[in-house]
Scaffold this motif. Structure first.
Motif, PDB file in Angstrom:
ATOM      1  N   THR A 165      28.742  35.639  47.878  1.00 41.14           N
ATOM      2  CA  THR A 165      29.070  34.457  47.720  1.00 41.14           C
ATOM      3  C   THR A 165      28.584  33.637  46.647  1.00 41.14           C
ATOM      4  O   THR A 165      27.353  33.137  46.848  1.00 41.14           O
ATOM      5  N   PRO A 166      28.903  34.135  45.391  1.00 39.29           N
ATOM      6  CA  PRO A 166      27.846  33.591  44.392  1.00 39.29           C
ATOM      7  C   PRO A 166      28.245  31.946  44.006  1.00 39.29           C
ATOM      8  O   PRO A 166      29.035  31.318  43.343  1.00 39.29           O
ATOM      9  N   PHE A 186      36.801  29.432  47.835  1.00 41.56           N
ATOM     10  CA  PHE A 186      36.698  30.637  47.958  1.00 41.56           C
ATOM     11  C   PHE A 186      37.391  31.497  46.902  1.00 41.56           C
ATOM     12  O   PHE A 186      37.053  32.403  46.231  1.00 41.56           O
ATOM     13  N   LEU A 189      34.989  31.338  43.932  1.00 39.48           N
ATOM     14  CA  LEU A 189      33.773  32.224  44.174  1.00 39.48           C
ATOM     15  C   LEU A 189      34.229  33.998  44.081  1.00 39.48           C
ATOM     16  O   LEU A 189      33.485  34.653  43.552  1.00 39.48           O
ATOM     17  N   ALA A 190      35.354  33.968  44.448  1.00 39.14           N
ATOM     18  CA  ALA A 190      35.994  35.339  44.452  1.00 39.14           C
ATOM     19  C   ALA A 190      36.076  35.635  42.704  1.00 39.14           C
ATOM     20  O   ALA A 190      35.747  36.759  42.474  1.00 39.14           O
ATOM     21  N   ALA A 193      32.852  36.442  41.541  1.00 33.86           N
ATOM     22  CA  ALA A 193      32.344  37.957  42.134  1.00 33.86           C
ATOM     23  C   ALA A 193      33.021  38.704  41.223  1.00 33.86           C
ATOM     24  O   ALA A 193      32.372  40.033  40.958  1.00 33.86           O
TER      25      ALA A 193
ATOM     26  N   PRO B 158      39.835  32.390  55.254  1.00 28.63           N
ATOM     27  CA  PRO B 158      39.753  31.807  54.235  1.00 28.63           C
ATOM     28  C   PRO B 158      39.101  32.297  53.257  1.00 28.63           C
ATOM     29  O   PRO B 158      38.930  32.169  52.126  1.00 28.63           O
ATOM     30  N   THR B 159      38.187  33.435  53.952  1.00 26.55           N
ATOM     31  CA  THR B 159      37.106  34.127  53.187  1.00 26.55           C
ATOM     32  C   THR B 159      37.935  35.454  52.469  1.00 26.55           C
ATOM     33  O   THR B 159      37.253  36.287  51.788  1.00 26.55           O
ATOM     34  N   PRO B 161      39.647  36.088  49.602  1.00 31.14           N
ATOM     35  CA  PRO B 161      39.571  36.127  48.155  1.00 31.14           C
ATOM     36  C   PRO B 161      38.334  37.060  48.178  1.00 31.14           C
ATOM     37  O   PRO B 161      38.094  37.963  47.397  1.00 31.14           O
ATOM     38  N   ILE B 162      37.239  36.553  48.814  1.00 36.02           N
ATOM     39  CA  ILE B 162      35.868  37.217  48.590  1.00 36.02           C
ATOM     40  C   ILE B 162      36.115  38.711  49.059  1.00 36.02           C
ATOM     41  O   ILE B 162      35.451  39.537  48.425  1.00 36.02           O
ATOM     42  N   VAL B 163      36.535  38.847  50.389  1.00 39.82           N
ATOM     43  CA  VAL B 163      36.485  40.093  50.987  1.00 39.82           C
ATOM     44  C   VAL B 163      37.250  41.012  50.212  1.00 39.82           C
ATOM     45  O   VAL B 163      36.831  42.257  50.113  1.00 39.82           O
ATOM     46  N   VAL B 165      37.649  41.268  46.976  1.00 35.45           N
ATOM     47  CA  VAL B 165      36.929  41.679  45.838  1.00 35.45           C
ATOM     48  C   VAL B 165      36.000  42.854  46.342  1.00 35.45           C
ATOM     49  O   VAL B 165      35.668  43.947  45.335  1.00 35.45           O
TER      50      VAL B 165
END
Lengths: 547, 191
Positions: A165-166, A186, A189-190, A193, B158-159, B161-163, B165
């Motif tokens: 999570t930058p 998010f 943050l994505a 990333a 909610p996470t 988008p990060i996952v 990537v």
């Protein structure tokens, strides 16, 4: 030690062993003071413990404090650190730190890509002590575009906790990352990333690494230093292992040990810490290599019984660098609707206190029973917590994972865990009264501005105190961990390693967690480990280069 | 939604390829991070994988349901995380290799050596559930199939988008490794 009949495989002015904050800063300082530098790293990744940290640097009286309206002085910082050192450090070393650290930051900002900002709202760890400050001393290196490192971006160590999570610390604070995790952007943050923008410790290390690369100092990876080579009482080189070969490297001016602590050596932990540190949070490469090399040379040791302690939790099946990951609990224990109890069901500490000092009561010793009554211990939460806050990686509102113990009643929960049921119920009844009234007379949880930093600013009457009353109830085992040990060879104000009798060993320096910590048992503020490491790396590299 | 498609040719017939693919016990261990799997019924199984997303590795349990067995052409399945918030789907499709497939130039035409036959015997010995590798194609015009593996995994919550990537690189590696190991098994090469 070794005679000099054999040949040298390489000769430079200064050899730096380790690529954490201390080593990278030492390499830059040595180079800029005219030395040819060889920078070695045992693992295949650059960054050490610094890279997996939050990347914050504690520098009292730093150049950016006034930008955020916080006044400070070297004298205030000196008095504050001295108090925390509890008589177990050298005044001269504390003074050297407070006077040099700001200059180190200014130097790096003028001569590397690093730019820091003061964290206005990040308190010292004892902000109410004389000389403490409610913010400003902790610096954040911000975001870094790792593409600028070229191929080196893939050799940068990343954090299993902060690495995905930058965001800057200031952003995390403004977004209430602890109390409102669902409020994080998010998508943004994505995108960062995807663009390989990094933050936290990786960002700090990336800036230092870029500084090294711009100077032609490329870390050599997979190189393990195994011993120091001495001649006529001075360190003149090292022996290393590389690809199955043993090589001898000569250091004409000095060797800087920046190898980290010994928290992953069960032998050394048992020998010096009494076996208490069971769940270290750092990369598993910190096995005391530098400490043992210095000991073989007759170095005097200091602060060996201390560590930068941190309560740890474990998600079964998680691994980092091939071994089980121990996650530091920096915030969960500070949020409302949580307490930590021992097997008698009793609280024994302010759960929201700084991570270093709140672990110390874990080791309280009962001389009659001859054991430690506070180990094992558990974080106890209720359903109000999991509805609002993240429980490690489990986001609010999502199904609670099966690695969290869960029960519909406190009786059932306590019986599952082997906690005294009556003790637990009494503790919770008492705690709920405190939560309602907004004050904890037993352990003073929620008094300090430090506690509030990790609490829920929207929870009343106290951001750290919430009742535990809604089923289901949950529990997570908490273990004694550390982000590093802080004992090792004693050094002087130039970073030179000292023998017993206080004479320096010519040509040998130590910086960072490998060296005897200047703060004794204390932890002044967020980034104190890195602030110390970088400052002593700066001092050591410069002094070695000028020999 | 991270998704990946990996296509490769295999130097054996469509039927031989199907014979391996239709039994998940034959290829389950080839999955990247495979720890174990438990067959619960003809259509349902639970897989335990160690997913390594570069920063950390985590053991996850995935429930897999076979939606379609359509031999010898296609297997389709859906998946759902048991302790991770993910869901997804995938399929194997088997068809004739295109006639202008460059891999024809890579076919081994010499008969197998004693050493190679010994290696094959060892491989079969330690992989008893693996379908017997078909006889090696001994000429360029022998039967060939094209195996396509498609996988998509959608992180939930909610996470997501990060996952998404961090999962992408893992999925690409997973698909490539799975398909290539199946091919190597069918063609009698070491896996």
């Amino acid at each position: 030690m070794f005679g000099l009949g054999g040949r040298w495989d390489k000769t430079v002015d200064v050899i730096v062993i380790g690529t954490g904050g201390a080593g990278l800063t030492a390499a830059i300082a040595a180079h800029d003071n005219g030395a040819s530098v060889l920078l070695l790293e045992k693992s295949q990744l650059v960054g050490g413990t610094t890279a997996v940290s939050g990347g914050v640097v504690w520098v009292p009286n730093n150049p950016h404090m006034q930008e955020v309206g916080v006044d400070d002085s070297a004298e205030a910082a000196f008095g504050y650190i001295r108090r925390l050192a509890d008589g177990r450090s050298d005044d001269a070393l504390i003074r050297t730190f407070v006077e040099t650290a700001p200059a180190m930051i200014a130097y790096l900002e003028a001569n590397t890509p690093l730019r820091f900002s003061a964290l206005e709202h990040y308190p010292d760890y004892h902000p109410e002590f004389e000389g403490g400050r409610p913010g400003g001393r902790s610096l954040d290196a911000g975001l870094f575009e790792s593409e600028s490192l070229g191929d080196w971006k893939d050799k940068l160590r990343k954090s299993p906790v902060f690495g995905m999570t930058p965001m800057t610390v200031a952003e995390a604070t403004s977004w209430n990352v602890f109390s409102n995790p669902l409020g994080l952007p998010f998508g943004k943050l994505a995108e960062r990333a995807k663009q390989q923008i990094i933050s936290s410790g990786a960002s700090l290390v990336a800036g230092l690494l870029k500084g090294c690369l711009d100077r032609g100092v490329e870390p050599q990876l997979g190189v393990r230093a195994t011993s120091l080579i001495e001649k006529d009482g001075a360190v003149v080189g090292i022996e290393i292992e590389r690809d199955g070969q043993t090589l001898r490297y000569r250091a004409k001016k000095g060797v800087v040990l920046a190898t980290g602590g010994f928290e992953w050596s069960a032998k050394l932990v048992n020998q010096f810490l009494g076996g208490e540190l069971t769940h270290p949070n750092s990369p598993p490469t910190n096995t005391g290599d530098g400490l043992e090399m210095a000991m073989r040379l007759g170095a005097d040791l200091g602060n060996m019984s201390e560590a930068w302690w941190c309560p740890s939790v474990v998600i079964p099946g998680e691994e980092y660098d091939g071994i089980g990951l121990n996650r530091g609990d920096f915030a969960i224990r500070s949020l409302p609707h949580s307490i930590i109890v021992n097997r008698q069901g009793k609280r024994f500490v302010n759960e929201a206190h700084n991570y270093n000092d709140m672990v110390k009561p874990f080791f309280d010793f009962d001389p009659v029973a001859y054991d430690r009554p506070n180990l094992p211990c558990w974080l106890i939460l209720d359903h109000q917590f999991v509805e609002k806050y993240a429980l490690v990686t489990a986001m609010p509102g999502m199904q609670t994972p099966d690695w969290v113990t869960q029960a519909d009643t406190l009786e059932a929960l306590s019986q599952t865990l082997g906690i005294d049921t009556d003790g637990l119920k009494q503790s919770i009844t008492r705690f709920n009264t405190f939560a309602t009234e907004g004050a904890d007379p037993d352990f003073r949880r929620g008094e300090s501005v430090y506690d509030h930093f990790y609490g829920d600013p929207n929870h009343e009457p106290n951001p750290n105190l919430g009742t535990i009353e809604r089923a289901p109830f949950y529990a997570l085992r908490v273990y004694p961990g550390a982000i590093g040990t802080k004992g090792g060879p004693r050094t002087d104000a130039h970073g030179r390693v000292l023998r017993v009798g206080d004479t320096p060993i010519p040509g040998l320096y130590a910086a960072g967690n490998v060296a005897a910590g200047v703060t004794g048992p204390g932890y002044p503020g967020a980034g104190a480990t890195i602030g110390m490491a970088m400052t002593w790396g700066f001092i050591s590299g410069k002094h070695a280069a000028k020999r | 939604m991270p998704e990946v498609t990996y296509k490769t040719s295999v130097q054996c017939s469509i039927d031989d390829t199907w014979n391996l693919v239709k039994d998940m016990d034959n290829w389950a261990p080839f999955l990247l991070g495979y720890q174990s799997h438990e067959v619960q019924s003809e259509t349902d199984s639970v897989w335990t994988l160690k997913g390594d997303v570069g920063v950390l590795a985590r053991t996850v349990n995935i429930a897999v349901h076979i939606d379609e067995w359509n031999g010898p052409e296609r297997v389709r399945f859906t998946l759902k995380g048991i302790d991770e918030a993910v869901e997804g789907s995938g399929r194997f499709t088997i068809g004739p290799a295109p006639e202008n497939d460059d891999n024809t130039a890579l076919v081994e035409t010499a008969p197998k050596s004693v050493v190679q036959r010994f290696v094959d015997w060892l491989f079969q010995l330690f992989n008893p559930k693996t379908a017997r590798a078909p006889k090696q194609a001994s000429h360029q015009s022998g039967p060939k199939a094209e195996l396509t593996f498609y996988l998509n995994i959608t992180p939930l919550g909610p996470t997501a988008p990060i996952v998404s990537v961090v999962m992408g690189p893992w999925m690409e590696k997973c698909a490539e490794e799975l398909a290539n190991k199946i091919v190597n098994t069918l063609e009698g090469h070491p896996v």
